[in-house]
Write a protein that holds these residues in place. Structure first.
Motif, PDB file in Angstrom:
ATOM      1  N   ASN A 141       0.835  -1.191   0.000  1.00  0.00           N
ATOM      2  CA  ASN A 141       0.000   0.000   0.000  1.00  0.00           C
ATOM      3  C   ASN A 141       0.877   1.251   0.000  1.00  0.00           C
ATOM      4  OD1 ASN A 141      -1.517   2.307   1.554  1.00  0.00           O
ATOM      5  ND2 ASN A 141      -3.119   0.933   0.795  1.00  0.00           N
ATOM      6  N   LEU A 142       0.707   2.105  -0.998  1.00  0.00           N
ATOM      7  CA  LEU A 142       1.593   3.260  -1.137  1.00  0.00           C
ATOM      8  C   LEU A 142       1.446   4.241   0.023  1.00  0.00           C
ATOM      9  CD1 LEU A 142       0.543   6.335  -2.346  1.00  0.00           C
ATOM     10  CD2 LEU A 142      -0.388   4.806  -4.066  1.00  0.00           C
ATOM     11  N   TRP A 143       0.258   4.309   0.617  1.00  0.00           N
ATOM     12  CA  TRP A 143       0.061   5.275   1.700  1.00  0.00           C
ATOM     13  C   TRP A 143       0.766   4.827   2.974  1.00  0.00           C
ATOM     14  CZ3 TRP A 143      -1.033   9.602  -0.337  1.00  0.00           C
ATOM     15  CH2 TRP A 143      -1.831   9.665  -1.476  1.00  0.00           C
ATOM     16  N   LEU A 144       0.865   3.530   3.192  1.00  0.00           N
ATOM     17  CA  LEU A 144       1.662   3.051   4.320  1.00  0.00           C
ATOM     18  C   LEU A 144       3.144   3.299   4.068  1.00  0.00           C
ATOM     19  CD1 LEU A 144       0.049  -0.304   5.545  1.00  0.00           C
ATOM     20  CD2 LEU A 144       0.151   1.897   6.735  1.00  0.00           C
ATOM     21  N   ARG A 145       3.585   3.109   2.834  1.00  0.00           N
ATOM     22  CA  ARG A 145       4.987   3.410   2.522  1.00  0.00           C
ATOM     23  C   ARG A 145       5.264   4.902   2.700  1.00  0.00           C
ATOM     24  NH1 ARG A 145       3.626   0.463  -1.908  1.00  0.00           N
ATOM     25  NH2 ARG A 145       4.265   2.045  -3.432  1.00  0.00           N
ATOM     26  N   ARG A 146       4.346   5.723   2.259  1.00  0.00           N
ATOM     27  CA  ARG A 146       4.526   7.172   2.432  1.00  0.00           C
ATOM     28  C   ARG A 146       4.547   7.538   3.916  1.00  0.00           C
ATOM     29  NH1 ARG A 146       3.665  12.124  -0.921  1.00  0.00           N
ATOM     30  NH2 ARG A 146       2.866  13.777   0.423  1.00  0.00           N
ATOM     31  N   THR A 147       3.712   6.881   4.711  1.00  0.00           N
ATOM     32  CA  THR A 147       3.714   7.120   6.147  1.00  0.00           C
ATOM     33  C   THR A 147       5.052   6.754   6.755  1.00  0.00           C
ATOM     34  OG1 THR A 147       1.318   6.776   6.308  1.00  0.00           O
ATOM     35  CG2 THR A 147       2.587   6.491   8.332  1.00  0.00           C
ATOM     36  N   ALA A 148       5.611   5.630   6.333  1.00  0.00           N
ATOM     37  CA  ALA A 148       6.929   5.215   6.833  1.00  0.00           C
ATOM     38  C   ALA A 148       7.988   6.253   6.495  1.00  0.00           C
ATOM     39  CB  ALA A 148       7.307   3.862   6.246  1.00  0.00           C
ATOM     40  N   ILE A 149       7.934   6.784   5.296  1.00  0.00           N
ATOM     41  CA  ILE A 149       8.926   7.778   4.877  1.00  0.00           C
ATOM     42  C   ILE A 149       8.774   9.075   5.664  1.00  0.00           C
ATOM     43  CG2 ILE A 149       9.668   9.236   2.941  1.00  0.00           C
ATOM     44  CD1 ILE A 149       8.796   6.847   1.092  1.00  0.00           C
ATOM     45  N   LEU A 150       7.539   9.481   5.933  1.00  0.00           N
ATOM     46  CA  LEU A 150       7.286  10.812   6.495  1.00  0.00           C
ATOM     47  C   LEU A 150       7.157  10.860   8.008  1.00  0.00           C
ATOM     48  CD1 LEU A 150       4.742  12.285   3.906  1.00  0.00           C
ATOM     49  CD2 LEU A 150       7.205  12.706   4.061  1.00  0.00           C
ATOM     50  N   PHE A 151       7.174   9.731   8.697  1.00  0.00           N
ATOM     51  CA  PHE A 151       6.908   9.806  10.136  1.00  0.00           C
ATOM     52  C   PHE A 151       7.965  10.616  10.887  1.00  0.00           C
ATOM     53  CE2 PHE A 151       9.861   6.275  10.647  1.00  0.00           C
ATOM     54  CZ  PHE A 151      10.350   6.431  11.944  1.00  0.00           C
ATOM     55  N   GLN A 152       9.165  10.734  10.323  1.00  0.00           N
ATOM     56  CA  GLN A 152      10.220  11.519  10.972  1.00  0.00           C
ATOM     57  C   GLN A 152      10.248  12.983  10.520  1.00  0.00           C
ATOM     58  OE1 GLN A 152      14.112   9.530  12.069  1.00  0.00           O
ATOM     59  NE2 GLN A 152      13.732   8.548  10.084  1.00  0.00           N
ATOM     60  N   LEU A 153       9.251  13.416   9.785  1.00  0.00           N
ATOM     61  CA  LEU A 153       9.297  14.730   9.148  1.00  0.00           C
ATOM     62  C   LEU A 153       9.570  15.863  10.135  1.00  0.00           C
ATOM     63  CD1 LEU A 153       8.871  15.996   6.286  1.00  0.00           C
ATOM     64  CD2 LEU A 153       6.537  16.494   7.010  1.00  0.00           C
ATOM     65  N   LYS A 154       9.049  15.777  11.346  1.00  0.00           N
ATOM     66  CA  LYS A 154       9.205  16.846  12.323  1.00  0.00           C
ATOM     67  C   LYS A 154      10.244  16.519  13.398  1.00  0.00           C
ATOM     68  CE  LYS A 154       4.345  18.184  11.729  1.00  0.00           C
ATOM     69  NZ  LYS A 154       4.576  19.454  11.029  1.00  0.00           N
ATOM     70  N   TYR A 155      11.098  15.537  13.152  1.00  0.00           N
ATOM     71  CA  TYR A 155      12.006  15.073  14.197  1.00  0.00           C
ATOM     72  C   TYR A 155      13.222  15.971  14.408  1.00  0.00           C
ATOM     73  CZ  TYR A 155       9.713  10.607  15.120  1.00  0.00           C
ATOM     74  OH  TYR A 155       8.842   9.626  15.520  1.00  0.00           O
ATOM     75  N   ARG A 156      13.585  16.746  13.437  1.00  0.00           N
ATOM     76  CA  ARG A 156      14.712  17.667  13.544  1.00  0.00           C
ATOM     77  C   ARG A 156      15.963  16.939  14.031  1.00  0.00           C
ATOM     78  NH1 ARG A 156      11.671  23.165  15.840  1.00  0.00           N
ATOM     79  NH2 ARG A 156      10.198  23.328  14.084  1.00  0.00           N
ATOM     80  N   GLU A 157      16.499  17.362  15.176  1.00  0.00           N
ATOM     81  CA  GLU A 157      17.758  16.764  15.654  1.00  0.00           C
ATOM     82  C   GLU A 157      17.606  15.306  16.079  1.00  0.00           C
ATOM     83  OE1 GLU A 157      15.697  18.748  19.084  1.00  0.00           O
ATOM     84  OE2 GLU A 157      16.247  19.346  17.045  1.00  0.00           O
ATOM     85  N   ALA A 158      16.377  14.835  16.227  1.00  0.00           N
ATOM     86  CA  ALA A 158      16.138  13.429  16.584  1.00  0.00           C
ATOM     87  C   ALA A 158      16.086  12.523  15.361  1.00  0.00           C
ATOM     88  CB  ALA A 158      14.841  13.300  17.375  1.00  0.00           C
ATOM     89  N   MET A 159      16.295  13.076  14.182  1.00  0.00           N
ATOM     90  CA  MET A 159      16.228  12.306  12.942  1.00  0.00           C
ATOM     91  C   MET A 159      17.200  11.130  12.961  1.00  0.00           C
ATOM     92  SD  MET A 159      14.816  12.406   9.757  1.00  0.00           S
ATOM     93  CE  MET A 159      14.364  14.132   9.491  1.00  0.00           C
ATOM     94  N   ASP A 160      16.696   9.955  12.624  1.00  0.00           N
ATOM     95  CA  ASP A 160      17.520   8.751  12.501  1.00  0.00           C
ATOM     96  C   ASP A 160      17.953   8.649  11.035  1.00  0.00           C
ATOM     97  OD1 ASP A 160      18.520   6.186  12.155  1.00  0.00           O
ATOM     98  OD2 ASP A 160      17.019   5.225  13.432  1.00  0.00           O
ATOM     99  N   PHE A 161      19.166   9.096  10.742  1.00  0.00           N
ATOM    100  CA  PHE A 161      19.618   9.155   9.350  1.00  0.00           C
ATOM    101  C   PHE A 161      19.884   7.769   8.763  1.00  0.00           C
ATOM    102  CE2 PHE A 161      20.188  13.611  10.317  1.00  0.00           C
ATOM    103  CZ  PHE A 161      19.895  14.231   9.112  1.00  0.00           C
ATOM    104  N   GLU A 162      20.276   6.831   9.603  1.00  0.00           N
ATOM    105  CA  GLU A 162      20.490   5.470   9.089  1.00  0.00           C
ATOM    106  C   GLU A 162      19.181   4.888   8.590  1.00  0.00           C
ATOM    107  OE1 GLU A 162      20.238   1.343   8.751  1.00  0.00           O
ATOM    108  OE2 GLU A 162      19.308   2.379  10.473  1.00  0.00           O
ATOM    109  N   ARG A 163      18.130   5.031   9.361  1.00  0.00           N
ATOM    110  CA  ARG A 163      16.814   4.525   8.942  1.00  0.00           C
ATOM    111  C   ARG A 163      16.300   5.320   7.743  1.00  0.00           C
ATOM    112  NH1 ARG A 163      14.944   3.282  13.312  1.00  0.00           N
ATOM    113  NH2 ARG A 163      14.476   1.060  13.046  1.00  0.00           N
ATOM    114  N   LEU A 164      16.491   6.622   7.772  1.00  0.00           N
ATOM    115  CA  LEU A 164      16.065   7.455   6.666  1.00  0.00           C
ATOM    116  C   LEU A 164      16.723   7.001   5.363  1.00  0.00           C
ATOM    117  CD1 LEU A 164      14.602   9.977   5.581  1.00  0.00           C
ATOM    118  CD2 LEU A 164      16.632  11.298   6.210  1.00  0.00           C
ATOM    119  N   GLN A 165      18.025   6.748   5.395  1.00  0.00           N
ATOM    120  CA  GLN A 165      18.703   6.287   4.192  1.00  0.00           C
ATOM    121  C   GLN A 165      18.160   4.947   3.735  1.00  0.00           C
ATOM    122  OE1 GLN A 165      22.949   6.762   3.699  1.00  0.00           O
ATOM    123  NE2 GLN A 165      23.176   4.644   3.026  1.00  0.00           N
TER     124      GLN A 165
END
Length: 221
Positions: A141-165
């Motif tokens: 489901n594309l909307w679940l994939r989009r949710t996975a990509i965007l859940f960190q959108l407001k994390y700022r310094e808490a961003m997990d770059f390894e997971r993001l990559q």
């Protein structure tokens, strides 16, 4: 909470011309009362204050009832209510939130659920990320994939770059516009915290032109 008084209040300020414009903007998928966000939020604010909604327990039946309504303003109302109750939400509410993501799905509701509500829960409960977003990024489901990509959108310094990559590289080859756009959006926000990390992610994959344009907006040339 009952939704009938809210329905009557919305009907009283409905604008059929604006409703047609709002419906067209979302590709004709949803009906609208035609109420601008400011007007809708004023009605909500008065109703929430009257019922002391901020202090009462989370009313999940109210959320479900709003989601079942035909007019899109009720889905926006449900999201604003969940944001009002954000501090009370926890991992037990994620199954309901997934249902909302998967029902009447479009970017206008999914993005707020992902970044503001689900993201807020997972920021406080990072042990749930493996159970949820790590599974969503693999979902058909594309909307679940989009949710996975965007859940960190407001994390700022808490961003997990390894997971993001990992998520970005997993979905880099997708043709779906909403996925390519989401990757660019999250990388653009991440670049505000660490441009070098975002450059590394972009150099590690073969991203679409759309994604690269979005991601590079704040990166020093």
């Amino acid at each position: 909470m009952k939704i009938q008084p809210l329905k009557e209040a919305f009907q009283a300020i409905a604008d059929p011309v604006r409703a047609d414009q709002m419906k067209a903007y979302l590709k004709g998928q949803f009906e609208f009362y035609g109420i601008p966000a400011s007007g809708r939020r004023q009605v909500q604010k008065e109703w929430f204050l009257k019922l002391n909604a901020k202090s009462e327990p989370v009313d999940l039946e109210f959320v479900r009832a709003c989601w079942a309504e035909e007019e899109r303003e009720f889905q926006y109302l449900a999201i604003d209510y969940l944001r009002l109750k954000q501090k009370e939400l926890n991992g037990s509410h994620i199954p309901l939130l997934i249902d909302l993501v998967l029902t009447k799905s479009w970017w206008d509701t999914v993005d707020m659920l992902a970044s503001a509500i689900i993201g807020g829960i997972l920021l406080g409960k990072p042990e749930l990320i493996g159970e949820y977003p790590d599974q969503w990024i693999e979902d058909e489901n594309l909307w679940l994939r989009r949710t996975a990509i965007l859940f960190q959108l407001k994390y700022r310094e808490a961003m997990d770059f390894e997971r993001l990559q990992r998520y970005c590289l997993k979905t880099q080859g997708e043709k779906e516009f909403f996925i390519r756009k989401a990757i660019g959006w999250i990388l653009r926000e991440a670049s505000k915290q660490n441009q070098e990390e975002v450059k590394l992610i972009l150099s590690a994959g073969e991203f679409s032109g759309l994604t690269i344009r979005e991601a590079s907006k704040y990166i020093d040339k």
